[in-house]
Design an enzyme around this catalytic site. Structure first.
Site, short mmCIF file in Angstrom:
data_model
loop_
_atom_site.label_atom_id
_atom_site.label_comp_id
_atom_site.label_asym_id
_atom_site.label_seq_id
_atom_site.Cartn_x
_atom_site.Cartn_y
_atom_site.Cartn_z
N ASP A 62 0.86 -1.18 0.00
CA ASP A 62 0.00 0.00 0.00
C ASP A 62 0.90 1.22 0.00
OD1 ASP A 62 -0.11 1.10 3.10
OD2 ASP A 62 0.01 -1.08 3.04
N GLU B 97 -8.13 3.65 12.35
CA GLU B 97 -7.09 3.51 13.36
C GLU B 97 -6.98 4.81 14.15
OE1 GLU B 97 -2.94 3.69 11.83
OE2 GLU B 97 -3.90 3.51 9.85
#
Length: 256
Positions: free
Chosen positions: A58, A144
């Site tokens: 990513d 997150e």
């Protein structure tokens, strides 16, 4: 009764025995410390990731300009950051998407979820920037905590409510359930038991999520990977695996 000389010999033997026990105790502690160092510093996750055939990365603007022909030759898939919150767009998203598609890299886009914005406006931001393309991977919502302090003060139920709104809006637009990316901390405090129907992308750079989290689809196992083909602010790149086969990865792509 033992005489004085025998007592001294016995005491000497006891001292030697104590010293040997202490020596072997120190050796045991050293070996334990070495094992712990291997587990948490040398990254057992790197070793375990080899069990999975489908590997990916990513990326965001931190990786700078990417040569997707070079990078694509080392991976099976890529997720690129597209948006964050209700208005932010990653500076290199369009460049990354174009480069990946031109080099036939299986790819998708992810959104960094903001705890300060509504789920609807965040979904609108993602849809506006990303749109869709033939063969894209399902949209990803990265959930997150920004910091340790926030993990203490955040209202989890409010976060769940806004997250549900975003996920439903994305599902309605794309026709598939979005993937949720989470750390172990955000998974257990926000997601566990509440979003089990969604595909899960879990981050743990120490060891494999199983058996702590038996049902996961993607795993980010390293945040200090080094591959060829990029040269931005960071020398590192995030490394991931997919739990299934390449054919199964193809099956979850969105075909128009």
């Amino acid at each position: 009764m033992p005489n004085k000389e025998e007592k001294q010999k016995n005491n000497s033997k006891a001292v030697k025995r104590f010293l040997w026990i202490g020596f072997f105790g120190l050796v045991a502690l050293f070996l334990l410390a070495t094992w712990i160092r291997f587990l948490f510093t040398e990254k057992l996750s790197i070793y375990q990731s080899g069990e999975y055939a489908v590997q990916g990365v990513d990326v965001s603007y931190y990786q700078g300009e990417i040569d997707w022909e070079v990078l694509g030759g080392q991976i099976d898939f890529a997720f690129m950051k597209a948006t964050e919150g209700s208005s932010h767009t990653d500076l290199r998203f369009e460049e990354n998407r174009s480069g990946a598609l031109e080099n036939d890299v299986i790819c998708g886009a992810y959104h960094f979820f903001s705890f300060e914005s509504s789920g609807e406006t965040q979904a609108e931001n993602y849809i506006r920037v990303v749109g869709s393309w033939d063969g894209m991977l399902p949209p990803v919502v990265d959930v997150e905590y920004y910091s340790v302090e926030e993990a203490i003060t955040v209202e989890e139920e409010q976060i769940r409510e806004e997250l549900r709104r975003m996920l439903l809006a994305l599902e309605e637009y794309y026709g598939v359930k979005p993937i949720i990316y989470a750390t172990l901390q955000s998974y257990y405090s926000i997601l566990d038991g509440e979003f089990d129907e969604y595909p899960l992308w879990i981050r743990n750079t120490y060891f494999a999520p199983t058996p702590l989290i038996p049902n996961w689809d993607f795993w980010q196992y390293c945040d200090e990977g080094e591959l060829s083909g990029y040269g931005g602010e960071s020398r590192y790149i995030d490394l991931n695996v997919y739990a299934g086969t390449r054919e199964e990865l193809d099956s979850i792509r969105i075909w128009q």
